[in-house]
Design an enzyme around this catalytic site. Structure first.
Site, PDB file in Angstrom:
ATOM      1  N   THR A   1     -49.556  33.631 -31.877  1.00 17.13           N
ATOM      2  CA  THR A   1     -50.233  34.895 -32.189  1.00 17.13           C
ATOM      3  C   THR A   1     -51.645  34.889 -31.606  1.00 17.13           C
ATOM      4  O   THR A   1     -52.100  35.890 -31.048  1.00 17.13           O
ATOM      5  CB  THR A   1     -50.237  35.101 -33.710  1.00 17.13           C
ATOM      6  OG1 THR A   1     -48.894  34.949 -34.157  1.00 17.13           O
ATOM      7  CG2 THR A   1     -50.754  36.452 -34.097  1.00 17.13           C
TER       8      THR A   1
ATOM      9  N   ASN B   1     -48.504  27.023 -41.431  1.00 14.98           N
ATOM     10  CA  ASN B   1     -49.545  27.880 -40.855  1.00 14.98           C
ATOM     11  C   ASN B   1     -50.054  28.822 -41.936  1.00 14.98           C
ATOM     12  O   ASN B   1     -49.266  29.458 -42.626  1.00 14.98           O
ATOM     13  CB  ASN B   1     -48.904  28.682 -39.693  1.00 14.98           C
ATOM     14  CG  ASN B   1     -49.917  29.548 -38.972  1.00 14.98           C
ATOM     15  OD1 ASN B   1     -51.083  29.604 -39.349  1.00 14.98           O
ATOM     16  ND2 ASN B   1     -49.458  30.209 -37.924  1.00 14.98           N
TER      17      ASN B   1
ATOM     18  N   SER C   1     -43.895  27.272 -35.379  1.00  9.42           N
ATOM     19  CA  SER C   1     -44.849  27.909 -36.285  1.00  9.42           C
ATOM     20  C   SER C   1     -46.163  27.131 -36.303  1.00  9.42           C
ATOM     21  O   SER C   1     -46.164  25.910 -36.469  1.00  9.42           O
ATOM     22  CB  SER C   1     -44.244  27.952 -37.680  1.00  9.42           C
ATOM     23  OG  SER C   1     -45.158  28.570 -38.531  1.00  9.42           O
ATOM     24  N   GLY C   2     -47.264  27.847 -36.121  1.00  6.62           N
ATOM     25  CA  GLY C   2     -48.591  27.216 -36.139  1.00  6.62           C
ATOM     26  C   GLY C   2     -48.997  26.676 -34.785  1.00  6.62           C
ATOM     27  O   GLY C   2     -50.047  26.050 -34.640  1.00  6.62           O
TER      28      GLY C   2
ATOM     29  N   GLY D   1     -40.455  30.092 -31.936  1.00  5.96           N
ATOM     30  CA  GLY D   1     -39.853  29.177 -30.967  1.00  5.96           C
ATOM     31  C   GLY D   1     -38.622  28.552 -31.583  1.00  5.96           C
ATOM     32  O   GLY D   1     -38.221  28.898 -32.698  1.00  5.96           O
TER      33      GLY D   1
ATOM     34  N   SER E   1     -49.010  32.633 -40.837  1.00  2.86           N
ATOM     35  CA  SER E   1     -47.766  32.555 -40.061  1.00  2.86           C
ATOM     36  C   SER E   1     -47.121  33.942 -39.922  1.00  2.86           C
ATOM     37  O   SER E   1     -46.973  34.666 -40.900  1.00  2.86           O
ATOM     38  CB  SER E   1     -46.823  31.599 -40.784  1.00  2.86           C
ATOM     39  OG  SER E   1     -45.639  31.486 -40.055  1.00  2.86           O
ATOM     40  N   SER E   2     -46.764  34.281 -38.684  1.00  6.22           N
ATOM     41  CA  SER E   2     -46.091  35.573 -38.480  1.00  6.22           C
ATOM     42  C   SER E   2     -44.647  35.408 -38.931  1.00  6.22           C
ATOM     43  O   SER E   2     -43.950  34.540 -38.425  1.00  6.22           O
ATOM     44  CB  SER E   2     -46.103  35.945 -37.001  1.00  6.22           C
ATOM     45  OG  SER E   2     -47.308  35.578 -36.416  1.00  6.22           O
TER      46      SER E   2
ATOM     47  N   GLU F   1     -36.313  26.372 -33.639  1.00  3.02           N
ATOM     48  CA  GLU F   1     -36.582  25.773 -34.955  1.00  3.02           C
ATOM     49  C   GLU F   1     -35.506  24.766 -35.299  1.00  3.02           C
ATOM     50  O   GLU F   1     -34.319  25.081 -35.263  1.00  3.02           O
ATOM     51  CB  GLU F   1     -36.666  26.845 -36.043  1.00  3.02           C
ATOM     52  CG  GLU F   1     -37.993  27.590 -36.007  1.00  3.02           C
ATOM     53  CD  GLU F   1     -38.196  28.536 -37.177  1.00  3.02           C
ATOM     54  OE1 GLU F   1     -37.245  28.753 -37.940  1.00  3.02           O
ATOM     55  OE2 GLU F   1     -39.304  29.067 -37.294  1.00  3.02           O
TER      56      GLU F   1
END
Ligand SMILES: Nc1ncnc2c1ncn2[C@@H]1O[C@H](COP(=O)(O)OP(=O)(O)OP(=O)(O)O)[C@@H](O)[C@H]1O
Ligand SMILES: [Mg+2]
Length: 1085
Positions: A112, A157, A107-108, A387, A160-161, A389
């Site tokens: 995206t 993030n 994340s981050g 990704g 974040s998605s 985690e």
């Protein structure tokens, strides 16, 4: 000329990790850091792009960059995401190969952003046209909509998605986009009801509250204040750098572009508002008579508003929150819900509402962007999914995500190896087996239909009886105990019994990227993902078309007693579909890495990156890529790049490129095991061989550069010299021409000047002569004219009236003057000088002349009068004149003396015998003889005396006897004092110390005082040797009588004593003379 470049040019570190030598985790990290510090955020592992999040905007995505990477070979320029996008797009367009771009990372890390960059690059380079542009715009604008509903601020993030996204972009045979299909994976719906500390709910909630108009809010029965909603966390409601209001406008605009109708947008917002309202519904316990606790809605206002929004009957929903109906064997059983269950039901409804709305949005977008044409499409898939985690507490979500990543890794290995193998076969190179770790075994552990973890979980969920997370773990412990990648404390595997890092309620899986510990808590619940049927039925009953669509299972007509598929099952299925989909495509990988967890630019936290490169399996990636040959290149570019290293190939190789490369490598004595010759490519086994070539090339380039420089400088100097020489001749020629021209012009102008002077001189001379001639002519003409004029005037003067006035005037003046003079002559006054008469002036203009004539006449008359005088008379008048000078206007007696002639000898002393003796006693001629009164010094009485004046002395003699009484030499006389009045007193004042002064001064009185004093003064003046006798005129003066100084004072007396003045001695010091006051007779001039 196009310049051929290579990835190897100007490399910072190594641009392709495959070339890293030696390959270790440290050198890998060092290389990444080195590049990151130089703003090189992209690095390759073969065709995989590693992307480091710069956390700041870099100027590397400009339209110019797009042009730079357009239609260039992958390894031609420095690593860039555009190179990957271009490669994928070109092989899709030109080789008809479907592509997929797999973007992974934590994340981050920038997944995206990377997916958007790929899409924008493809949009920029593909075809243009009105229709195509519309499709592009719709595809791009689907992003803001999905981000608003599917993204949220997390601690990692700000955007974040919270869902996985796979988008297939479809192209026609020309490579123009036709449309797309989006799939979503596992929306993090738990966020709707609860957010971890420091995080927010999905963006759309905040955007709606801050960006919509008051009117809209009123319609949605919402309040702008975020704090009023239980589902919205307050602590990070405002995110810096995120403008919710502006983003809301962007989202609405994007929805419009994508093709949402106004009423659809309204419905979507109503659902969002309903979720917020739902969060505010609270419950209270209510005890029933049977002792069972039942829940009741606390404040029905929010429930009411929510029902109004969604068109649900309030009582139906209220009941659904209090009861649960279970159907079993055609029998309905209703049980009450306690408060906790009511809250669970409420949150489940909110989560379901939102996640179904999200899925509906994707379906709706797909409806808009799907390709219209039915022909075969080329497809480019872009996968933006979480990704690997590894958190401190990992739960069901992480398990699912990591499973997905295992599958992706498997695909990666499979496809990379397959690609490698295909290439070897294509190139005719012998395939040697590559040692690598195959993670299929881990995938099997999770997804195996019989005894995989997911299958166990489903089994447990579906099993009747009490099912808990613990029973699930027990099951795992028995089924998977033998699996080499499964670890659990209570498994039969005795190795873990004493492993304290493994808690009892956890199991651990050895993923390809590392070991991950999962807590089993709420695995069952999350997998079940249940929504009570009463709630779905209540929703279905809503008078709201969208809600009805979202809850089809609520339709009583289609009651399905079968349990809905579990979350795990659904995910496995969708991952299976995705993998099937990906396997048919050519993969392109973007591995995103987060350089630090502070969201800061320029910060590279080594430990964090090391962790990521481990679980992203990047080292594994490199190893797989280098398993056979580290580097390969087609013969032509290889020869082009290194041909300068061998004399036979430099500067041109005439034969086939392959032979050229062979000659080159043989010449350079590269060991034969280091390379293999493929059909079209040379394969180099070790990076060091490549770097050896590169190093040689660099040296050679330097020598070549020196040579080129040398030749260029020589050429430049020579051409410069030749140019100078040529220029010099041109300049000299031009200069000579110029100087001759100048000289000629100078002479020419000098000649012109001389000429002009000479001509001027001649002309002036001629002009002078002509002028003179002309003047002569003019003079003659003038003279003649004047002469003629005179002649004519003379002739005609008599006829001129103009002259008459002057003549008359002159004549008149003459006549007046004549008359005036004649009149003056006839009226002349007498010749007496004292006559003041004079005829009157006849004309005013004669004023000056008249006065002048009068003065002249008077002077003339006086002259005439004077000329008649005899010598005696002249002497008399002189005396009279002197008397006048002495006494006029000083003594009152003077006027009466004027008319009296100065006789001098009043006693006729020469003739009178009486005075004969006296006469003889005198030494000189008598100038004056008279009787005077001598004032007695003692008493002031007068006694008569004869007063004689000669040129030398004054003599006083007795009147009777003629005896001389006193004689004073004139030189002894100091002064004479007289009064100002009419008296005849005078004092003779003697000089002190003289013989005459023994008795003192004389005070006398005479009737002829004026004459006596005048004569005395004249005699004194005539004697040149004597001093002049002063005459003091004063009414008070001092006289010396013997030893006394006596003051003689003249006073005005009354006329009673007669007209004579009387003298009286008043005292020793004063002698007073009283003078009668008689008016003075006017004096003659
Ligand atoms: N190439 C880039 N250039 C500049 N900034 C970037 C780039 N990539 C990422 N960022 C920054 O990092 C932030 C996070 O990126 P992004 O949202 O793409 O992460 P993500 O991998 O999708 O995370 P998540 O898994 O949470 O969705 C972005 O909002 C942006 O500010
Ligand atoms: Mg994202």
């Amino acid at each position: 000329m196009e310049v051929k470049t290579s990835l190897l040019d100007n490399m910072i570190g190594v641009g392709d990790m495959v070339l890293l030598e030696p390959l270790t985790e440290d050198s890998f990290l060092e290389n990444l850091k080195n590049r990151f510090d130089h703003n090189e955020i992209y690095t390759y592992i073969g065709s995989v792009v590693i992307s480091l999040n710069p956390y700041r905007s870099l100027p590397i995505y400009t339209p110019e960059k797009v042009e730079e990477y357009r239609n260039r070979n992958f390894y031609e320029l420095s690593p860039h995401i555009f190179a990957l996008a271009d490669e994928a797009y070109r092989s899709l367009r030109d080789q008809d190969k479907d592509q997929c771009i797999l973007i992974t990372g934590e994340s981050g890390a920038g997944k995206t952003e990377a997916s958007k960059l790929v899409m924008s690059y493809v949009a920029a380079v593909c075809g243009k046209g009105q229709e195509v542009n519309k499709v592009k715009e719709q595809l791009l604008q689907s992003n803001p909509v999905l981000e608003a509903f599917g993204n949220a601020k997390t601690v990692r993030n700000d955007n974040s998605s919270r869902f996985g996204k796979y988008m297939d972009i479809e192209f026609d045979f020309k490579g123009d986009p036709l449309g797309g299909v989006i799939s979503n994976y596992l929306l993090e719906k738990s966020r709707v009801v609860k957010q971890p500390r420091g995080e927010r709910n999905f963006h759309i909630f905040y955007q709606l509250l801050s960006g919509s108009s008051d009117d809209t809010l009123k319609k949605l029965k919402l309040d702008r204040d975020v704090g009023k909603y239980n589902y919205l966390s307050l602590d990070s409601a405002v995110v810096s750098g995120l403008d919710d209001a502006a983003n809301f406008r962007t989202v609405r605009n994007a929805m419009q572009i994508v093709g949402f109708m106004e009423d659809e947008m309204q419905s979507v917002l109503e659902l969002v508002a309903a979720v917020l309202k739902l969060g505010n519904i609270e419950f209270k316990p209510e005890s029933r008579c049977n002792g069972i606790d039942e829940s009741r809605v606390k404040d029905k206002n929010d429930l009411k508003e929510m029902c109004e929004l969604l068109g649900i009957e309030q009582s139906v929903l209220e009941r659904a929150f209090s009861y649960r109906t279970v159907e079993a064997k055609m029998e309905k059983v209703s049980t009450t819900l306690n408060v906790a269950q009511a809250y669970y039901a409420r949150d489940a409804l909110a989560k379901n509402l939102y996640s179904r709305l999200f899925s509906w949005l994707i379906t709706r977008i797909n409806g808009s962007i799907k390709a219209q044409a039915k022909t075969r499409h080329k497809v480019m898939g872009v996968l933006d999914i979480y990704g690997f985690e590894i958190f401190e507490d990992n739960s069901f979500e992480q398990f699912i995500i990591n499973y997905c990543n295992e599958k992706l890794q498997q695909i990666f290995i499979e496809l990379t190896l397959r690609e490698e193998q295909e290439e070897y076969i294509r190139e005719g190179i012998e395939w040697t087996n590559i040692e690598y770790f195959n993670n299929a075994i881990i995938c099997d552990l999770i997804e195996n239909n019989k005894n995989g973890i997911l299958a166990m979980l489903d089994e447990e969920c579906l099993r009747p009886g009490t099912v808990t997370d613990e029973t699930f773990l027990d099951k795992l412990n028995t089924v998977c105990a033998e699996h080499q990648h499964f670890e659990s404390r209570l498994s039969k595997n005795s190795k873990f019994l004493t492993d304290h890092s493994l808690p009892h309620n956890c199991f651990r899986i050895q993923h390809y990227a590392g070991k991950v510990l999962y807590g089993v808590e709420s695995f069952v619940d999350k997998n079940n993902d249940l929504l009570y049927r009463d709630l779905s039925q209540a929703m279905y009953k809503a008078n709201h078309s969208l809600i009805k669509q979202l809850f089809p299972e609520g339709n009583p007509a289609k009651v399905n007693l079968k349990r809905p598929p579990t979350a795990g099952f659904q995910f496995k299925a969708s991952v299976g579909t995705l993998m099937g989909n990906l396997q048919t495509k050519n993969p392109n990988y973007i591995r995103c890495i987060k350089p630090n967890d502070k969201k800061a630019s320029h910060v590279f936290t080594e430990s964090l990156v090391r962790h990521q490169l481990r679980y992203l399996g990047l080292m594994e990636n490199v190893r797989v890529r280098r398993a056979g040959y580290a580097f390969r290149q087609p013969y032509e570019p290889c020869l082009e790049r290194y041909k300068m290293l061998c004399k036979k190939t430099w500067p041109h190789w005439r034969g086939p490129a392959r032979e050229g490369v062979e000659v080159l490598l043989t010449d350079l004595q590269v060991p034969a095991e280091e390379f293999s010759y493929g059909r079209s490519k040379i394969f180099i086994r070790n990076p060091r061989t490549l770097f050896f070539l590169e190093e040689k090339r660099k040296q050679c380039l330097e020598d070549l550069a020196t040579l080129i420089q040398k030749i260029y400088r020589g050429w430049k100097c020579r051409s410069h010299f030749l140019l100078l020489k040529k220029s010099q001749i041109v300049v000299a020629a031009w200069y000579r021409r110029y100087s001759q021209q100048k000289k000629y012009q100078k002479i020419k102008s000098a000649t012109t000047v001389v000429q002009s002077y000479a001509r001027g001189w001649q002309a002036r001379k001629l002009l002078r002569e002509l002028k003179y001639q002309k003047r002569c002519e003019e003079a003659a003409t003038t003279i003649a004219a004047y002469w003629h004029g005179t002649q004519v005037r003379r002739e005609y003067r008599k006829f001129f009236r103009a002259n008459a006035g002057k003549k008359i005037y002159n004549f008149t003046i003459q006549r007046i003057m004549q008359k005036y003079f004649v009149g003056l002559k006839n009226n002349m006054p007498s010749m007496s000088p004292v006559d003041k008469s004079w005829p009157a002036r006849p004309y005013l203009f004669l004023d000056g002349a008249h006065a002048a004539l009068r003065r002249i006449f008077h002077l003339w008359r006086c002259k005439k009068y004077r000329s008649q005088f005899t010598e005696e008379k002249k002497a008399v008048y002189e005396e009279k004149l002197e008397a006048s000078e002495l006494f006029k206007d000083k003594k009152a007696l003077y006027p009466s003396s004027v008319s009296q002639p100065f006789k001098g000898d009043y006693l006729e002393i020469n003739k009178n015998p009486k005075f004969q003796k006296l006469n003889s006693a005198l030494d000189d001629k008598v100038l004056l003889a008279d009787v005077v009164s001598k004032i007695n010094r003692a008493n002031g009485k007068g006694s008569a005396r004869i007063f004689l004046l000669t040129k030398k002395s004054v003599v006083l003699a007795d009147q009777k006897t003629g005896q001389v009484k006193a004689s004073v030499v004139l030189s002894d006389l100091a002064s004479v004092s007289v009064s100002t009045q009419t008296d005849g007193f005078f004092a003779l004042r003697l000089k002190e110390g003289t013989a005459s002064a023994v008795k003192g001064d004389f005070l006398l009185s005479s009737e002829h005082l004026i004459e006596i004093i005048t004569k005395l003064h004249r005699v004194g003046a005539a004697n040149a040797d004597k001093e002049k006798i002063n005459v003091d005129i004063s009414d008070e003066f001092l006289v010396q009588f013997k030893h006394d100084k006596v003051c003689v004072k003249f006073i005005q007396g009354s006329p009673k004593n007669g007209n004579n003045a009387s003298c009286k001695r008043k005292n020793n010091r004063l002698l007073e003379v009283s003078v009668p006051n008689t008016p003075s007779t006017p004096s003659t001039p």
